[in-house]
Write a protein that holds these residues in place. Structure first.
Motif, mmCIF file in Angstrom:
data_model
loop_
_atom_site.group_PDB
_atom_site.id
_atom_site.type_symbol
_atom_site.label_atom_id
_atom_site.label_comp_id
_atom_site.label_asym_id
_atom_site.label_seq_id
_atom_site.Cartn_x
_atom_site.Cartn_y
_atom_site.Cartn_z
ATOM 1 N N HIS A 1 0.832 -1.200 0.000
ATOM 2 C CA HIS A 1 0.000 0.000 0.000
ATOM 3 C C HIS A 1 0.871 1.255 0.000
ATOM 4 O O HIS A 1 0.532 2.244 -0.665
ATOM 5 C CB HIS A 1 -0.940 0.013 1.209
ATOM 6 C CG HIS A 1 -1.962 -1.062 1.165
ATOM 7 N ND1 HIS A 1 -2.476 -1.646 2.310
ATOM 8 C CD2 HIS A 1 -2.568 -1.697 0.127
ATOM 9 C CE1 HIS A 1 -3.361 -2.573 1.969
ATOM 10 N NE2 HIS A 1 -3.424 -2.619 0.638
ATOM 11 N N PHE A 2 1.980 1.215 0.730
ATOM 12 C CA PHE A 2 2.900 2.351 0.727
ATOM 13 C C PHE A 2 3.539 2.508 -0.652
ATOM 14 O O PHE A 2 3.607 3.612 -1.188
ATOM 15 C CB PHE A 2 3.990 2.168 1.795
ATOM 16 C CG PHE A 2 3.491 2.357 3.193
ATOM 17 C CD1 PHE A 2 3.509 3.603 3.795
ATOM 18 C CD2 PHE A 2 3.010 1.277 3.920
ATOM 19 C CE1 PHE A 2 3.062 3.781 5.090
ATOM 20 C CE2 PHE A 2 2.551 1.437 5.214
ATOM 21 C CZ PHE A 2 2.576 2.690 5.802
ATOM 22 N N ARG A 3 4.001 1.399 -1.216
ATOM 23 C CA ARG A 3 4.597 1.440 -2.565
ATOM 24 C C ARG A 3 3.614 2.050 -3.561
ATOM 25 O O ARG A 3 3.967 2.896 -4.372
ATOM 26 C CB ARG A 3 4.958 0.036 -3.030
ATOM 27 C CG ARG A 3 6.173 -0.547 -2.408
ATOM 28 C CD ARG A 3 6.491 -1.868 -3.139
ATOM 29 N NE ARG A 3 7.338 -2.702 -2.332
ATOM 30 C CZ ARG A 3 6.974 -3.853 -1.776
ATOM 31 N NH1 ARG A 3 5.769 -4.338 -1.948
ATOM 32 N NH2 ARG A 3 7.827 -4.542 -1.059
ATOM 33 N N GLN A 4 2.390 1.570 -3.521
ATOM 34 C CA GLN A 4 1.380 2.019 -4.471
ATOM 35 C C GLN A 4 1.105 3.514 -4.351
ATOM 36 O O GLN A 4 1.032 4.219 -5.358
ATOM 37 C CB GLN A 4 0.078 1.243 -4.263
ATOM 38 C CG GLN A 4 -1.025 1.685 -5.206
ATOM 39 C CD GLN A 4 -2.364 1.041 -4.896
ATOM 40 O OE1 GLN A 4 -2.650 0.702 -3.755
ATOM 41 N NE2 GLN A 4 -3.187 0.898 -5.914
ATOM 42 N N VAL A 5 0.939 4.013 -3.149
ATOM 43 C CA VAL A 5 0.573 5.424 -2.996
ATOM 44 C C VAL A 5 1.711 6.344 -3.440
ATOM 45 O O VAL A 5 1.464 7.388 -4.042
ATOM 46 C CB VAL A 5 0.089 5.732 -1.560
ATOM 47 C CG1 VAL A 5 1.236 5.838 -0.562
ATOM 48 C CG2 VAL A 5 -0.766 6.987 -1.556
ATOM 49 N N PHE A 6 2.955 5.936 -3.201
ATOM 50 C CA PHE A 6 4.067 6.756 -3.685
ATOM 51 C C PHE A 6 4.164 6.693 -5.206
ATOM 52 O O PHE A 6 4.375 7.711 -5.860
ATOM 53 C CB PHE A 6 5.390 6.314 -3.051
ATOM 54 C CG PHE A 6 5.565 6.805 -1.641
ATOM 55 C CD1 PHE A 6 5.806 8.145 -1.380
ATOM 56 C CD2 PHE A 6 5.499 5.926 -0.576
ATOM 57 C CE1 PHE A 6 5.963 8.605 -0.083
ATOM 58 C CE2 PHE A 6 5.652 6.368 0.728
ATOM 59 C CZ PHE A 6 5.888 7.717 0.981
ATOM 60 N N ALA A 7 3.988 5.527 -5.773
ATOM 61 C CA ALA A 7 4.129 5.349 -7.220
ATOM 62 C C ALA A 7 2.977 5.961 -8.002
ATOM 63 O O ALA A 7 3.189 6.589 -9.038
ATOM 64 C CB ALA A 7 4.247 3.865 -7.552
ATOM 65 N N GLU A 8 1.760 5.788 -7.525
ATOM 66 C CA GLU A 8 0.594 6.181 -8.311
ATOM 67 C C GLU A 8 0.030 7.553 -7.973
ATOM 68 O O GLU A 8 -0.566 8.191 -8.835
ATOM 69 C CB GLU A 8 -0.504 5.130 -8.163
ATOM 70 C CG GLU A 8 -0.119 3.782 -8.725
ATOM 71 C CD GLU A 8 -1.210 2.745 -8.585
ATOM 72 O OE1 GLU A 8 -2.393 3.127 -8.412
ATOM 73 O OE2 GLU A 8 -0.874 1.542 -8.642
ATOM 74 N N ALA A 9 0.189 8.005 -6.736
ATOM 75 C CA ALA A 9 -0.411 9.281 -6.339
ATOM 76 C C ALA A 9 0.626 10.380 -6.160
ATOM 77 O O ALA A 9 0.263 11.522 -5.871
ATOM 78 C CB ALA A 9 -1.225 9.107 -5.057
#
Length: 83
Positions: free
Chosen positions: A41-49
């Motif tokens: 979830h941390f990876r995703q939010v940094f990468a996508e948002a």
């Protein structure tokens, strides 16, 4: 800081769509809050948002995610963290 209250405490991930919409409009740092349940979830939010930071509480207090482990994981993925 944008706290996505519907996600807060449920550990299903950040509201990436809402954070992306906010990022498109803001020129100031944006910190994601509410929803972290796994390192992904941390990876995703940094990468996508494209957030400046991401916070969490219950996953750290419960021991579900250890902060040093998360920092190593994010660092190895090229996400800037203070080790």
């Amino acid at each position: 800081m944008l706290n996505c209250i519907d996600q807060d405490g449920v550990r299903n991930g950040y509201d990436v769509e809402q954070l992306k919409a906010a990022r498109e409009r803001l020129t100031i740092p944006l910190v994601a809050s509410g929803g972290a349940g796994s390192p992904d979830h941390f990876r995703q939010v940094f990468a996508e948002a494209d957030v400046s930071g991401a916070l969490a509480a219950s996953v750290f207090h419960s021991g579900a995610i250890r902060i040093p482990d998360l920092k190593r994981t994010l660092d190895s993925d090229g996400i800037e963290v203070r080790l």
